[in-house]
Scaffold this active site. Sequence first.
Site: not given
Ligand code: DOR
Length: 429
Positions: A68, A236, A309, A313
Amino acid sequence: MTKWIKDGKIVDPVTERVEQLDIIVEGERISKILPCGIFTSDSGEVEVIDAAGKLVVPGFIDMHTHLREPGYEYKETIASGSLAAAAGGFTAIACMPNTDPPNDSRSVTEFIVEQAERANLVRVYPIAAISVGQKGERLTEFGDLKEAGAVGLSDDGRPVVNSELMRRAMEYARFHGLTVISHCEDLYLSEGGVMHEGEVSTKIGLPGIPGASEEIMVYREICLARHTGCPVHIAHVSTAESVALIRRAKEAGLPVTAETAPHYFTLDHRAVMGYDTNAKVNPPLRSEKDVEAVKQGLKDGTIDVIATDHAPHSPLEKEVEFDRASPGMIGLETAFSLTLALVKEGVLTLPEAIKKLSLIPSRILGVTGGSIEEGGRADLTLVDDKAKYVLTENEILSKSKNTPFIGKELCGRAVLTMVGGRVVWQRTR
Ligand code: DOR
């Protein structure tokens, strides 16, 4: 100092053989691979790494990580993501451009490369944006981005809505030898949806995203790959029909490759029933039938790669109502365990699984790694495929803890990760 990786079971994805051998590492390379019992340590200073009872595999390469930084360092930094990667057995990760600012310029790409060098753990390969600001309006400077270190192009997190722009992106990408990675989503069909559209969404009253939202774009990318001759990699993959479309494209000899993430073959939409926001991902967790098709696609080679992926968060984005939560789950530290479960289930052989985690992504991105050979770079991982553990928040090294696998019993984990002959991470408990 010479390193002697002793008595490990080597999984070679090139020959698909599993054999007990010794590996000798000098500097950053593998100097010798020998039958056990031949090498002796009285020839100078040698550090012995006891690999008895462990698997020695090429370091995993994740072609789909979200670090991030810049912009959202409270979720993950390049350093914290690199550490999580090393703990998951990854020696290289490719990071998506949806940062703030997005990686759509030489300066951001260079910044990522510099921060990764500072972290000095795993190899970090930037994937640059296809369009300026990921807005889908103007193409970025592909040549500049490649020179700065980008290995691929994607607007991941968002689709490229404009087909004409995507066509030009593919034409230029082909010229520059860059892989185009497509996030397939029809935004008109997915608008307002927060989970898979199906019986579970009806039951629990959440707005759904139909499989067609992904499939329409998968088909468009296949058409454009045929039209431009540019290789396209589908990110994905989550639905049965996407798998079928990709299978047909491959049979027709088109330059299409695909990945799925462990959550798409481990979980289905029922994981959302308790409104656990950690099970909210984009594309969403699909039906049982889709999960079976994804497994079949992995088995028959339609799906080339297992990528994480990894989408960190913080509680700010996850401890909220389901419809307001950001999609994504972390995955670097659980990818191997979840993939090993597929091996136990008989979907993949062990060498096939390792190949999808290392050799094939290295080929698609055009980066080194994915094999164990004399003269090759010593990017290696030791894994304990018998280690059972219950995942706890405490042991997660990523800055974010958003995974529905906390509290679950998993099996198989990395115990030592070596990048260029240097041990960058070792499990202590
Ligand atoms: O679940 C997801 N999170 N899919 C995505 O395409 C982007 C990703 C994110 O950047 O959090």
